[in-house]
Design a protein around this motif. Sequence first.
Motif, short mmCIF file in Angstrom:
data_model
loop_
_atom_site.label_atom_id
_atom_site.label_comp_id
_atom_site.label_asym_id
_atom_site.label_seq_id
_atom_site.Cartn_x
_atom_site.Cartn_y
_atom_site.Cartn_z
N SER A 47 36.25 -21.44 11.09
CA SER A 47 35.00 -21.95 11.67
C SER A 47 33.84 -21.08 11.24
CB SER A 47 35.11 -21.98 13.20
OG SER A 47 33.87 -22.34 13.78
N ASN A 92 34.69 -18.72 17.49
CA ASN A 92 35.71 -19.76 17.29
C ASN A 92 36.71 -19.31 16.24
OD1 ASN A 92 37.09 -22.13 16.24
ND2 ASN A 92 35.51 -23.41 17.15
N ASN A 93 36.21 -18.73 15.16
CA ASN A 93 37.08 -18.26 14.09
C ASN A 93 38.04 -17.19 14.60
OD1 ASN A 93 37.83 -18.23 11.26
ND2 ASN A 93 36.84 -16.23 11.14
N THR A 95 37.91 -29.32 6.13
CA THR A 95 36.51 -29.28 6.55
C THR A 95 35.90 -30.69 6.52
OG1 THR A 95 35.74 -29.05 4.28
CG2 THR A 95 36.31 -27.02 5.45
#
Length: 386
Positions: free
Chosen positions: A44, A49-50, A91
């Motif tokens: 992300s 979030n990542n 993505t």
Amino acid sequence: MDSTGRSKVRVGMVGGGEGAFIGQVHRQAMRLDGHIELVCGAFSRDPENNRRSGAALHLDPQRCYDAWEALLAAEKERPADQRMELLAIVTPNHLHAPIAEAALRAGFHVFSEKPAALSLADMQVLAEAQADSGRLYGLAHTYLGYPMVWQARHMVQAGALGRLRKIFVEYPQGWLGEDQAGQGNKQAAWRGEPTQAGPSGCMGDIGIHAFSLAEFVSGQRIERLCADLGVHVAGRQLDDDGAVLFQTDGGASGVLIASQVCTGEENALTLRLYGERGGLEWCQEQPNSLVHRPLGEALRVLRAGVDQRWLCDDALRRLRLPAGHPEGYLEAMANLYTDFATSIRSGRALEVPGIDAGLRGMAFIETVIASHHSDAKWTPFAATER
């Protein structure tokens, strides 16, 4: 090591962070047969979030990168027996081609969500990059992983239907019957934005699946078509509905329908083929069944299952369970990953849809759009030479 004693294929992922549906599907599918190990990712653009996504997957924090560019650069510098070998791209559409091209040129194999690019011109650049790299490239046309799709293809090739006359393929959904983007649905929002989704909405999202299924099973290529696109929800920039008449290089005629505003429908992708000696029908919502209508005989239903002796080898090789135990979407995706891993480790020809499928898919989208805007009855299919 996998069950054959070979080392697992090391995979990285771009996209698919917390809250993303398709990334989770890919991760579940790649784990199913034990041939693949997820080792890194840039999940992300949101750093938190990542981080959370990587932690939930129990990955080394040092291999959860803030951007895909950083992932490629860092993994390329790792020792050969540790670095990522295959990059999965999940993505939004506008990033598929640039990430894939960079990954191929960096020496990595690529498995990408569809469509492969936003234009045929971009796809041709990607095809050149793949040819120069010598790496493998695959597209996530998940429905081509279903065993009974391969059984249908086998029967057509074996002449069970005789000369093909008619092809009907339809993909009705209902999830965009309302303004989902206006209600905050992120998946609907980017799919309706031309800079992220590309020049087509519905046809680029699901029509391309119907197109690839029809060509794969029939073994014929569409030569010309007549298309009509529509927008049924006010304010939407891209098509949410469409219909295509087409003719193939094998002399068959057909109809392709794709719509995301069919109220009450889920994912009813259905293919029907008719020839001189019979017909076949397969529906994604009932994927274990293949209906065969032989000329002058009673209808019969072929059922999936590893113990079904009348199925072809290509179908049986993609089955895991005895008859009566349903296999579905995750298993179909897993078949694509297993085929890809096998090709990487053994050098066997790639059976997953690849560069040619990407070229055909983009040509389909551009030809449909050109036909929609044309006054001509028939529009020749766009050239896909590399």
